[in-house]
Scaffold this active site. Sequence first.
Site, PDB file in Angstrom:
ATOM      1  N   GLU A 122      10.760   4.519  -6.108  1.00 40.10           N
ATOM      2  CA  GLU A 122       9.745   5.705  -5.668  1.00 40.10           C
ATOM      3  C   GLU A 122       9.995   5.645  -4.288  1.00 40.10           C
ATOM      4  O   GLU A 122      10.774   5.126  -3.760  1.00 40.10           O
ATOM      5  CB  GLU A 122       8.305   5.181  -5.977  1.00 40.10           C
ATOM      6  CG  GLU A 122       8.067   5.195  -7.403  1.00 40.10           C
ATOM      7  CD  GLU A 122       6.417   4.983  -7.616  1.00 40.10           C
ATOM      8  OE1 GLU A 122       5.829   4.874  -6.839  1.00 40.10           O
ATOM      9  OE2 GLU A 122       6.096   4.744  -8.793  1.00 40.10           O
ATOM     10  N   ASP A 229     -18.232   3.061  -0.657  1.00 39.97           N
ATOM     11  CA  ASP A 229     -19.691   2.166  -0.639  1.00 39.97           C
ATOM     12  C   ASP A 229     -19.397   0.993  -0.037  1.00 39.97           C
ATOM     13  O   ASP A 229     -20.098   0.535   0.920  1.00 39.97           O
ATOM     14  CB  ASP A 229     -20.126   1.944  -2.243  1.00 39.97           C
ATOM     15  CG  ASP A 229     -20.199   3.290  -2.923  1.00 39.97           C
ATOM     16  OD1 ASP A 229     -20.317   4.329  -2.256  1.00 39.97           O
ATOM     17  OD2 ASP A 229     -19.710   3.510  -4.046  1.00 39.97           O
ATOM     18  N   HIS A 250      -1.240  12.198  -0.723  1.00 41.59           N
ATOM     19  CA  HIS A 250      -0.168  12.214  -1.666  1.00 41.59           C
ATOM     20  C   HIS A 250       0.688  13.899  -1.725  1.00 41.59           C
ATOM     21  O   HIS A 250       0.005  14.661  -1.852  1.00 41.59           O
ATOM     22  CB  HIS A 250      -0.446  11.844  -3.059  1.00 41.59           C
ATOM     23  CG  HIS A 250       0.668  11.507  -4.005  1.00 41.59           C
ATOM     24  ND1 HIS A 250       1.552  12.315  -4.361  1.00 41.59           N
ATOM     25  CD2 HIS A 250       0.980  10.180  -4.613  1.00 41.59           C
ATOM     26  CE1 HIS A 250       2.283  11.603  -5.207  1.00 41.59           C
ATOM     27  NE2 HIS A 250       2.015  10.492  -5.359  1.00 41.59           N
ATOM     28  N   ARG A 299       5.652   8.662   1.926  1.00 39.69           N
ATOM     29  CA  ARG A 299       4.671   9.838   1.708  1.00 39.69           C
ATOM     30  C   ARG A 299       4.324  10.639   2.859  1.00 39.69           C
ATOM     31  O   ARG A 299       4.224  11.819   2.777  1.00 39.69           O
ATOM     32  CB  ARG A 299       3.620   9.080   0.804  1.00 39.69           C
ATOM     33  CG  ARG A 299       3.722   8.918  -0.521  1.00 39.69           C
ATOM     34  CD  ARG A 299       2.671   8.044  -1.192  1.00 39.69           C
ATOM     35  NE  ARG A 299       3.160   7.715  -2.491  1.00 39.69           N
ATOM     36  CZ  ARG A 299       2.339   7.091  -3.448  1.00 39.69           C
ATOM     37  NH1 ARG A 299       1.105   6.462  -2.993  1.00 39.69           N
ATOM     38  NH2 ARG A 299       2.645   6.900  -4.689  1.00 39.69           N
ATOM     39  N   HIS A 358      -5.163  10.915  -0.986  1.00 35.64           N
ATOM     40  CA  HIS A 358      -4.755  10.043  -1.882  1.00 35.64           C
ATOM     41  C   HIS A 358      -5.352   8.480  -1.779  1.00 35.64           C
ATOM     42  O   HIS A 358      -6.110   8.235  -2.762  1.00 35.64           O
ATOM     43  CB  HIS A 358      -3.455  10.215  -2.174  1.00 35.64           C
ATOM     44  CG  HIS A 358      -2.784   9.142  -3.311  1.00 35.64           C
ATOM     45  ND1 HIS A 358      -3.335   9.373  -4.499  1.00 35.64           N
ATOM     46  CD2 HIS A 358      -1.844   8.043  -3.225  1.00 35.64           C
ATOM     47  CE1 HIS A 358      -2.491   8.356  -5.382  1.00 35.64           C
ATOM     48  NE2 HIS A 358      -1.807   7.901  -4.581  1.00 35.64           N
ATOM     49  N   ARG A 393       1.065   3.735   3.458  1.00 33.99           N
ATOM     50  CA  ARG A 393       1.202   2.656   2.231  1.00 33.99           C
ATOM     51  C   ARG A 393       2.573   2.995   1.642  1.00 33.99           C
ATOM     52  O   ARG A 393       2.888   4.294   1.459  1.00 33.99           O
ATOM     53  CB  ARG A 393       0.146   2.938   1.494  1.00 33.99           C
ATOM     54  CG  ARG A 393       0.302   1.869  -0.056  1.00 33.99           C
ATOM     55  CD  ARG A 393      -0.834   2.285  -0.812  1.00 33.99           C
ATOM     56  NE  ARG A 393      -0.897   3.497  -1.591  1.00 33.99           N
ATOM     57  CZ  ARG A 393      -0.484   3.742  -2.726  1.00 33.99           C
ATOM     58  NH1 ARG A 393       0.093   2.987  -3.486  1.00 33.99           N
ATOM     59  NH2 ARG A 393      -0.557   4.896  -3.120  1.00 33.99           N
TER      60      ARG A 393
END
Length: 548
Positions: A122, A229, A250, A299, A358, A393
């Site tokens: 990826e 939360d 994303h 990304r 994302h 990330r």
Amino acid sequence: MNAPRWEAGADLVVVGSGVAGLSAALEAHELGLRTLVVTKDDAGAGSTRWAQGGIAVVLDDGHEPGDSVHRHVADTLAAAGGLADPAAVAAILADGPAAVSELRGRGAVFDPGPGGLALAREGGHSAFRVVHAGGDATGAEVQRALLAAARDTAPEPLPILTDHLAVDVLPVSGKRCYDTANHSRVAGILVVDGQGRPGVVRARAVVLATGGYGQLYASTTNPDTSTGDGLALALRAGAPAADLEFVQFHPTVLYTGPGARGRRPLVTEAVRGHGAVLVDAAGRRVMAGEHPLEDLAPRDVVSAAIARRMAATGASCVYLDATALDGFAERFPTVHAAARAIGVDPATEPIPVSPAAHYTCGGVLTDVHGRTGVAGLYAAGEVARSGLHGANRLASNSLLEGLVMGRRAARAVAADLAGPRRLLEGPVGDPSPPTLKAAARDLVQRTMTWGASIGRDGAGLAAASDAIDAGTAERAVTDRATGEDAALTLIAQAVLAAAGTRTESRGCHVRTDFPRTDDAHQRRSLVVELTDGALAVRPTDDTEAGAA
């Protein structure tokens, strides 16, 4: 305010039932801790089951020749925009093979390949090292295996309390109390069920594993449960957070038409890993000349390039051309079904895609064992800022982080309950449901979408903050919706404050008014704290994870 209708107790309460939460709970149970999992929905409703791509890991018993954990670390640091903690990255990724082995021992089944498991590549990865299940349904298989393991614990199933939203972390004695390490202590959590009935779960330790805050935005890959939360709970309890401005969009989310809201189908990065390319409506390559890895760039690079091409052409989307790939429907059944649902056949025509919110790279500031700045409070998975992701990330590191950090947090709890940092039980503070500031969810989502998406500027961030402030009012948290709205409101203001403070572009934080990266002055994470109801932003100091 109504008094709690019931009270329960445990050594450890884990808030959240995704990969990080269940990994923590299963490990804690095996370490002999009385453990309770609390989740606001059913046990499988979180983000984990939607993860498509897989788990990035260099397996001991099968990896691409020449690959290594060291190379995985290097790829992660390269994608992180200079803000990942190298020690944390090395420690977490080194634990990956054992965590995946344990998951397979719990019954998870991954797709086979020649001589072992099938491996995918990826964006941002220099090797084929992503294991997957069901083609593009890895998260669903991970969730299934962990829930099955929870049902099979001896002598009885791991207790999971569903349909209960955690609305507050209860401090000892109802005020900030400090132990010898100068950290406040927790005594449990306050929860509200689907009918608004409150309850108290007493616990000597709390692990937050509630996922991220993708629902800040009108269009996202996240389910409705991703309302931040746990991060809001931690901030209100006095725990610092960091890297909140880094929201990863994303690049390839299925474009389903103008005005699409809520969770949108993801087109996994593995499609590009197998050779698909991004093009605009005229058939011109989007990533040509943008990055040495072109369509497999990190990304943040791909999302920004798509956003620029859409702005330049006035288009609402670009296209992912996978028509040259063989066996698309078999390899990517989830993506194929989603595309066919909008009338697109990936075998014969490009798939319309655009970026959407994302993954949240920041969260509750923790050490590499999940400890936060509040004694007895731990965090793991997307809710936490462990130092793994930095400003962006690397693809498929998230499921791995949940597996590793869930186990690490459970071990830290066990050590802290038994060792010199033993967390003493004390009287529970005020158990009444809190009154919190909240704005309407639609207002928050619309405002964050126009003010804090890809390509931000100071004026837009300030205007967004003012708009949310103007729509905020005190509301008693007596149901799930109000609790979620309060969390989203607090986190929106925290993200806006951090994004306004970082006057540079770095990773997935892109400032159009400050397009350059300022390594000389801003190569540090920003810490956000809530003190006396006010948010404050400061750089990390030299003792905190991620400091340069």
